[in-house]
Design an enzyme around this catalytic site. Structure first.
Site, PDB file in Angstrom:
ATOM      1  N   GLU A   1      48.286  -7.160 -39.361  1.00  0.00           N
ATOM      2  CA  GLU A   1      48.342  -8.638 -39.247  1.00  0.00           C
ATOM      3  C   GLU A   1      46.966  -9.288 -39.395  1.00  0.00           C
ATOM      4  O   GLU A   1      46.597 -10.177 -38.610  1.00  0.00           O
ATOM      5  CB  GLU A   1      49.010  -9.050 -37.928  1.00  0.00           C
ATOM      6  CG  GLU A   1      50.463  -8.684 -37.868  1.00  0.00           C
ATOM      7  CD  GLU A   1      51.220  -9.215 -36.649  1.00  0.00           C
ATOM      8  OE1 GLU A   1      50.629  -9.896 -35.799  1.00  0.00           O
ATOM      9  OE2 GLU A   1      52.432  -8.925 -36.554  1.00  0.00           O
TER      10      GLU A   1
ATOM     11  N   GLU B   1      57.064  -3.782 -37.885  1.00  0.00           N
ATOM     12  CA  GLU B   1      57.334  -4.454 -36.595  1.00  0.00           C
ATOM     13  C   GLU B   1      58.551  -5.343 -36.798  1.00  0.00           C
ATOM     14  O   GLU B   1      58.516  -6.257 -37.649  1.00  0.00           O
ATOM     15  CB  GLU B   1      56.147  -5.292 -36.128  1.00  0.00           C
ATOM     16  CG  GLU B   1      54.992  -4.449 -35.635  1.00  0.00           C
ATOM     17  CD  GLU B   1      53.871  -5.260 -34.997  1.00  0.00           C
ATOM     18  OE1 GLU B   1      54.166  -6.322 -34.417  1.00  0.00           O
ATOM     19  OE2 GLU B   1      52.715  -4.816 -35.100  1.00  0.00           O
TER      20      GLU B   1
HETATM   21  O1  AHR Z   1      54.301  -5.822 -31.039  1.00  0.00           O
HETATM   22  C1  AHR Z   1      53.514  -6.772 -30.386  1.00  0.00           C
HETATM   23  C2  AHR Z   1      52.482  -7.434 -31.287  1.00  0.00           C
HETATM   24  O2  AHR Z   1      53.116  -8.279 -32.193  1.00  0.00           O
HETATM   25  C3  AHR Z   1      51.658  -6.516 -32.147  1.00  0.00           C
HETATM   26  O3  AHR Z   1      50.554  -6.026 -31.496  1.00  0.00           O
HETATM   27  C4  AHR Z   1      51.236  -7.405 -33.267  1.00  0.00           C
HETATM   28  O4  AHR Z   1      51.001  -6.703 -34.458  1.00  0.00           O
HETATM   29  C5  AHR Z   1      52.348  -8.421 -33.366  1.00  0.00           C
HETATM   30  O5  AHR Z   1      51.854  -9.723 -33.466  1.00  0.00           O
END
Ligand code: AHR
Length: 506
Positions: A182, A309
Site C-alpha cells: 500500500e 488483503e
Molecule cells: O490488514 C490491516 C491493514 O490494512 C494492513 O496493515 C494494511 O496493508 C491495510 O491498510
C-alpha cells in the site's frame, strides 16, 4: 453466476450448472492467510509463550489446529503497514539480544521475539508456505537482498551463513516476495508517487531476481481500478531480456490489490464485495492492455492478481491501532461468502488471495487466554477452503435483483447485484459444489436447479442464524453450519439470509 438474466422478483429463479463447463482452475493459493505484527495477531494469536495452550516454541496449538482445518497453502507476513518500518535483522538470533523498537504503523512497541525463523517454523507446523512483504518504506534494497539471501541462500555467503549459525542449515526457499505494501497510502511511512514507486520497484525486482531467479515477485497495486494500478503495471511489466536472457520474460509475477468492505446496512454489506469483482475484471483487462502496449510476446506468462488483503472491515468501528478486533455478524458471514463467490467466479485472474487476517485482527478466529472462538465468518471461510477447490464452473442465473444503494456507490451500473449470489466448482474427484448466498433479509427463494440429476444424493451445508446481527460468543454459537442430506428434486428453497452449499457427484 458467471452469466445472469434479470427476471421480475415474482418469477421463480433458475440456477443452471453443468459440471462439464469448466471455466478456469481455482488456484489453491486463493485460500491464503495473512499474519501481521498488529494488535494480537502475532503476540497472543500465533505466539503466546507461557500459555498452557502453547507448544514448546510458544505457538498456540489451538490456533494451529484450527488453521490446519483450512488447509491454507500460503501465509503473508510480516505486514501490511507494519512492513514499512520493519528491519528483519532485529528479529533473528538469540531472543534476549533482539531490540525492542517503536512501531510506526500501529504505534506500538515491537519486541522482535517473533521473527523470520519463528515464522518459518510456524508455517511448517501449519503446513503453509511463507509469503514475505519487503520493507520499501524505511528499508533499503541491500536489506531486502540480505533477507532473501538469509531465507534462500545456498552458498557460502554472509547472510546464508547467519541463517546456519542461527540453527537453520537448510534454506527456507521462500517463493513469494511482495515489493512493498500500500505504498500509495497517505498512512504509509515513505508514501510514494506512482512514478517513484514504479522506478524503484523495477530496480528492486531486477536485483532480487538476479540473486534468486526462482522467486515470484508481487507488485504493489491499489484497488485494481486506479491510475496507480495501470501506471505501475505499464512501467514494470516489460519484456526484460537484459537480465532474463534472450527468451525474455517479465520481472513481475503478480499484481497485488486490496479491498475491505463493510456497512451497517445489510444489503450494502453483502453487495459490497461485488466492487472487488469489478476491480478484478478491470485489473485483468489492464494486464492484457499492458501486454499489448508493451509488445510482450504471447509466450511470456501473464501476471495474475494477488488479492493479498480482503475481508469485511470497518476501520472506524474496529480501529487499527486498537487491534482491529471486528465482531462479526450473520450479515458479515454472508458478505464473506459473497467475497469467496467472487474469487471463484473470477478465478481465471486470481493467482493468490489472502484473508486479512488469519487470527485476532479482522479475523474469523479469535483467541483468549483460555481458548479460541470461531466467529460467524469462520463457517463460510471453512466451507470454501474445504470444498471449493479444483475448477470453477460456468453457472447461469435467472433471478430478481436488489436495486437499492450500494457501498461503494459505483457498483450500481457497473455490475449486477442479484438476490442470489452463486458460484460452483468441481474438484479433482468430480464432486460438484454449488454455493448460493440468498442476500435477501426476509424472503426465501424456491429456485429451480438445472444440472443436478433428479434423485441425486446431495450433501447440504447451511450457514444462517436467527437475526442478521447475531454473533458468536464464548457462551453461545449463533451462526454455525447445519449439515443435512437432500434427494435432488428439481428445486430447492434457499432460506432468507443464508449461504447454502450443495455437493453431489454427477
Ligand atoms: O490488514 C490491516 C491493514 O490494512 C494492513 O496493515 C494494511 O496493508 C491495510 O491498510
Amino acid at each position: 453466476m458467471t452469466s445472469y438474466t434479470k427476471i421480475p422478483d415474482d418469477q421463480q429463479p433458475v440456477i443452471t450448472v453443468n459440471p462439464a463447463f469448466k471455466i478456469s482452475k481455482i488456484e489453491d493459493n486463493t485460500y491464503g492467510g495473512f499474519t501481521e505484527h498488529m494488535g494480537r495477531c502475532i503476540y497472543g494469536g500465533l505466539y503466546d509463550p507461557g500459555n498452557p495452550l502453547s507448544d514448546e516454541n510458544g505457538f498456540r496449538k489451538d490456533v494451529i489446529e484450527a488453521l490446519k482445518e483450512l488447509n491454507s497453502p500460503v501465509v503473508r507476513y510480516p505486514g501490511g503497514n507494519f512492513c514499512a518500518t520493519y528491519h528483519w535483522l532485529d528479529g533473528v538470533g538469540p531472543k534476549e539480544k533482539r531490540p525492542k523498537r517503536p512501531e510506526l504503523a500501529w504505534l506500538g512497541v515491537e519486541t522482535n521475539q517473533f521473527g523470520t525463523d519463528e515464522f518459518m517454523q510456524w508455517c511448517k507446523t501449519v503446513g503453509s508456505e511463507p509469503y514475505i512483504a519487503l520493507n520499501m518504506g524505511t528499508g533499503t534494497l541491500d536489506e531486502a537482498l540480505a533477507w532473501l539471501e538469509y531465507c534462500n541462500g545456498t552458498k557460502d555467503t554472509y547472510y546464508a551463513n547467519m541463517r546456519r549459525q542461527n540453527g537453520h542449515e537448510e534454506p527456507y526457499n521462500v517463493k513469494y516476495w511482495a515489493l512493498g505494501n500500500e505504498i500509495w497510502g497517505p498512512w504509509q511511512v515513505e508514501q510514494m508517487t506512482k512514478e517513484d514507486y514504479a522506478k524503484k520497484a523495477f530496480q528492486w525486482a531486477k536485483a532480487l531476481k538476479l540473486l534468486d531467479p526462482s522467486i515470484e515477485l508481487i507488485l504493489c497495486g491499489k484497488e485494481g481500478k486506479d491510475d496507480w494500478d495501470y501506471y505501475v503495471l505499464k512501467e514494470c511489466i516489460t519484456n526484460h531480456t537484459e537480465t532474463l536472457g534472450n527468451g525474455g520474460g517479465t520481472l513481475i509475477d503478480m499484481h497485488s490489490i486490496h479491498r475491505y468492505t463493510s456497512s451497517n446496512d445489510h444489503l450494502e454489506n453483502v453487495t459490497g464485495p461485488r466492487a472487488a469483482e469489478r476491480s478484478i475484471q478491470l485489473t485483468g483487462a489492464m494486464i492484457d492492455l499492458v501486454h499489448i502496449i508493451n509488445k510482450i510476446p504471447p509466450t511470456v506468462k501473464k501476471q495474475k492478481i494477488c488479492f493479498d488483503e480482503w475481508n469485511v472491515w470497518d476501520p472506524t468501528r474496529a480501529i487499527g491501532s486498537e487491534g482491529a478486533e471486528e465482531k462479526y455478524t450473520l450479515s458479515d458471514a454472508l458478505a464473506v461468502a459473497v467475497w469467496l463467490n467472487v474469487f471463484i467466479r473470477q478465478s481465471r485472474y486470481i493467482g493468490m488471495a489472502n484473508i486479512a487476517q488469519s487470527v485476532n485482527v479482522i479475523s474469523p478466529l479469535m483467541t483468549s487466554k483460555d481458548g479460541i472462538l470461531k466467529q460467524t465468518t469462520w463457517w463460510p471461510w471453512l466451507l470454501f477452503c474445504r470444498h471449493m477447490r479444483g475448477s470453477a464452473l460456468a453457472v447461469h442465473l435467472q433471478s430478481g435483483e436488489y436495486e437499492g444503494a450500494t457501498k461503494p456507490y459505483w457498483i450500481r451500473g457497473k455490475i449486477e447485484t442479484p438476490w442470489l449470489d452463486v458460484s460452483a466448482a468441481v474438484n479433482d474427484e468430480g464432486v460438484v459444489s454449488l454455493v448460493v448466498v440468498n442476500i435477501h433479509d426476509s424472503r426465501s427463494f424456491d429456485a429451480k436447479l438445472e444440472g443436478i440429476p433428479q434423485g441425486a444424493s446431495v450433501d447440504v451445508y447451511t450457514v444462517t442464524g436467527d437475526r442478521l446481527d447475531c454473533t458468536n460468543t464464548a457462551e453461545k454459537t449463533e451462526v454455525g453450519v447445519q449439515e443435512s442430506k437432500w434427494e435432488a428434486s428439481g428445486s430447492y428453497e434457499f432460506p432468507r439470509a443464508s449461504m447454502t452449499m450443495l455437493r453431489w457427484k454427477p
